[in-house]
Scaffold this motif. Sequence first.
Motif, mmCIF file in Angstrom:
data_model
loop_
_atom_site.group_PDB
_atom_site.id
_atom_site.type_symbol
_atom_site.label_atom_id
_atom_site.label_comp_id
_atom_site.label_asym_id
_atom_site.label_seq_id
_atom_site.Cartn_x
_atom_site.Cartn_y
_atom_site.Cartn_z
ATOM 1 N N ASP A 29 -10.922 -6.036 -10.179
ATOM 2 C CA ASP A 29 -9.663 -5.989 -11.352
ATOM 3 C C ASP A 29 -8.698 -5.219 -10.486
ATOM 4 O O ASP A 29 -6.915 -5.134 -11.545
ATOM 5 C CB ASP A 29 -9.440 -5.220 -12.424
ATOM 6 C CG ASP A 29 -10.769 -6.564 -13.224
ATOM 7 O OD1 ASP A 29 -11.177 -7.370 -12.708
ATOM 8 O OD2 ASP A 29 -11.508 -5.988 -13.655
ATOM 9 N N GLU A 30 -8.432 -4.579 -9.614
ATOM 10 C CA GLU A 30 -7.191 -3.861 -9.082
ATOM 11 C C GLU A 30 -6.917 -4.365 -7.236
ATOM 12 O O GLU A 30 -7.832 -4.720 -6.745
ATOM 13 C CB GLU A 30 -7.267 -2.813 -8.986
ATOM 14 C CG GLU A 30 -7.055 -1.842 -9.932
ATOM 15 C CD GLU A 30 -7.366 -0.612 -10.734
ATOM 16 O OE1 GLU A 30 -6.919 0.177 -12.030
ATOM 17 O OE2 GLU A 30 -8.012 0.259 -9.107
ATOM 18 N N SER A 31 -5.879 -4.352 -6.999
ATOM 19 C CA SER A 31 -5.659 -4.382 -5.967
ATOM 20 C C SER A 31 -4.418 -2.783 -5.065
ATOM 21 O O SER A 31 -3.492 -2.073 -5.957
ATOM 22 C CB SER A 31 -4.280 -5.600 -5.575
ATOM 23 O OG SER A 31 -2.938 -5.675 -6.091
ATOM 24 N N VAL A 32 -4.736 -3.126 -4.001
ATOM 25 C CA VAL A 32 -4.157 -1.624 -3.236
ATOM 26 C C VAL A 32 -3.307 -2.094 -1.761
ATOM 27 O O VAL A 32 -3.749 -2.755 -0.666
ATOM 28 C CB VAL A 32 -4.905 -0.618 -2.117
ATOM 29 C CG1 VAL A 32 -4.994 0.525 -2.449
ATOM 30 C CG2 VAL A 32 -5.461 0.055 -3.887
ATOM 31 N N ASP A 33 -1.870 -1.811 -1.425
ATOM 32 C CA ASP A 33 -1.350 -1.949 -0.651
ATOM 33 C C ASP A 33 -0.777 -0.863 -0.117
ATOM 34 O O ASP A 33 -0.425 0.241 -0.411
ATOM 35 C CB ASP A 33 -0.311 -3.105 -0.719
ATOM 36 C CG ASP A 33 -0.586 -4.356 -1.382
ATOM 37 O OD1 ASP A 33 -1.394 -4.779 -0.825
ATOM 38 O OD2 ASP A 33 0.072 -5.020 -2.786
ATOM 39 N N TRP A 34 -0.002 -0.556 1.183
ATOM 40 C CA TRP A 34 0.853 0.570 1.988
ATOM 41 C C TRP A 34 1.609 0.482 1.959
ATOM 42 O O TRP A 34 1.631 -0.865 3.148
ATOM 43 C CB TRP A 34 -0.864 1.248 3.377
ATOM 44 C CG TRP A 34 -1.879 1.180 3.106
ATOM 45 C CD1 TRP A 34 -2.083 2.774 2.953
ATOM 46 C CD2 TRP A 34 -3.031 1.176 2.549
ATOM 47 N NE1 TRP A 34 -3.447 2.803 2.479
ATOM 48 C CE2 TRP A 34 -4.228 2.128 1.912
ATOM 49 C CE3 TRP A 34 -3.562 -0.424 2.165
ATOM 50 C CZ2 TRP A 34 -5.742 1.749 1.934
ATOM 51 C CZ3 TRP A 34 -4.595 -1.361 1.815
ATOM 52 C CH2 TRP A 34 -5.686 -0.281 1.642
ATOM 53 N N VAL A 35 2.554 0.860 1.639
ATOM 54 C CA VAL A 35 4.058 1.268 2.073
ATOM 55 C C VAL A 35 4.472 2.008 2.969
ATOM 56 O O VAL A 35 4.109 3.457 2.527
ATOM 57 C CB VAL A 35 4.197 1.627 0.658
ATOM 58 C CG1 VAL A 35 6.346 1.549 1.070
ATOM 59 C CG2 VAL A 35 4.178 0.182 -0.236
ATOM 60 N N ALA A 36 4.523 1.703 4.237
ATOM 61 C CA ALA A 36 5.277 2.704 5.305
ATOM 62 C C ALA A 36 7.100 3.011 4.780
ATOM 63 O O ALA A 36 7.402 2.434 4.963
ATOM 64 C CB ALA A 36 4.631 1.736 6.650
ATOM 65 N N LEU A 37 7.277 4.381 4.853
ATOM 66 C CA LEU A 37 8.369 5.081 4.616
ATOM 67 C C LEU A 37 8.819 6.024 5.841
ATOM 68 O O LEU A 37 8.168 6.888 6.494
ATOM 69 C CB LEU A 37 8.461 5.813 3.047
ATOM 70 C CG LEU A 37 8.205 5.821 2.647
ATOM 71 C CD1 LEU A 37 8.559 6.212 1.154
ATOM 72 C CD2 LEU A 37 8.698 4.563 1.702
ATOM 73 N N ALA A 38 10.092 4.709 7.031
ATOM 74 C CA ALA A 38 9.939 5.332 8.542
ATOM 75 C C ALA A 38 10.635 6.279 8.282
ATOM 76 O O ALA A 38 10.961 7.566 9.341
ATOM 77 C CB ALA A 38 9.840 4.235 9.045
ATOM 78 N N THR A 39 11.657 6.650 7.390
ATOM 79 C CA THR A 39 12.813 7.858 7.867
ATOM 80 C C THR A 39 11.920 9.322 7.188
ATOM 81 O O THR A 39 11.159 9.484 6.629
ATOM 82 C CB THR A 39 13.952 7.619 6.407
ATOM 83 O OG1 THR A 39 14.260 6.562 6.134
ATOM 84 C CG2 THR A 39 14.657 8.577 6.712
ATOM 85 N N PRO A 40 12.298 10.347 8.465
ATOM 86 C CA PRO A 40 11.273 10.920 8.862
ATOM 87 C C PRO A 40 11.713 12.433 7.715
ATOM 88 O O PRO A 40 13.009 11.872 7.229
ATOM 89 C CB PRO A 40 12.412 11.776 10.265
ATOM 90 C CG PRO A 40 13.017 10.369 11.114
ATOM 91 C CD PRO A 40 13.318 9.730 9.480
#
Length: 344
Positions: A29-40
């Motif tokens: 019943d859930e989904s997981v996505d990954w978000v990349a934050l590139a700024t150091p």
Amino acid sequence: MSSTESPDTATAAALPVPPAGPGALDAADESVDWVALATPPRLTLAVRTPAARPDAPADAAGRDREPALYVHGLGGSSRNWSALMPLLADRLDGEAIDLPGFGESPPPEDGNYSVSAQARAVVRYLDAAERGPVHLIGNSMGGAAATRVAAMRPDLIRTLTLISPALPELRPQRTAVPTALLAVPGAARLFGRLTRDWTPEQRTREVLALCYGDPARITSEGFESAVEEYARRLELPYFWEVMERSARGVVGAYTLGGQQGLWRQAERVLVPTLLVYGGRDRLVSIRMARRAAAAFRGSRLLTLPEAGHVAMMEYPEAVARAVRELIDSTAAARIDVSSGAGGS
């Protein structure tokens, strides 16, 4: 401000284990996505959402769903919100993040696990996602980070809900001391070695006894889910390091004074705030509820006498009702202000 009466917090022996809890009962019943934050410093954050979202853009009263972000506590993960998010899905377009190093998010590039770093991670995600202002909901360490966010970036926040927030206590409960000892260099790994023969089931029982007001409320499915998740995380090479550094970050936040002090920042929060405390919380004392209600101006206070440290998992219906009342009253206030401006 509203509240109910609650008894003195119960005390019991507790081992220094991470205060996590059962995950989703049905991961489908859930989904997981990954978000990349590139700024150091670079970060990759896992973001969990209920997969079955309402088809209609508005609820039964014709109101559009508003964005919300859920932030877990020390040792927890985005799974800690799996019981609460669906109850508010008709009103809130909710997302739950795994803070760096927790859940399914890898450790941060700079190895910084301070409360300020956790708050910056939340801000960076909200800026990148462009979903703000959001209803921000945090538990324990996540509540401390959420307090910083609301004080630093009020433009990103509509309302603030804090469930057993980790705000400084001059006299912490005896049952909270072992968890604080995780901050001592090497203590987490030492505990890991001393308990290497413990089964995942044994570890999970200790965790739930520490976090829940009444562990008997946990279903067999919930317990099995928690055991599976705990076993997975114990296999991660950075598990104990993350626990130690994060615990050190919480202790460090407790010692900050001046404008960086968490209580001073609480006084700077101007958004509508809901505070939720458990009468059987072994990690954050119910004694702190009144002080928090005074610090967060115009806040609402809900005390749940039988709840422990994770009220959103133990009594999700009660917490959902209180959150719904908060956001509905805030929406009504916005309409009143808008109507007044239009009529002048």
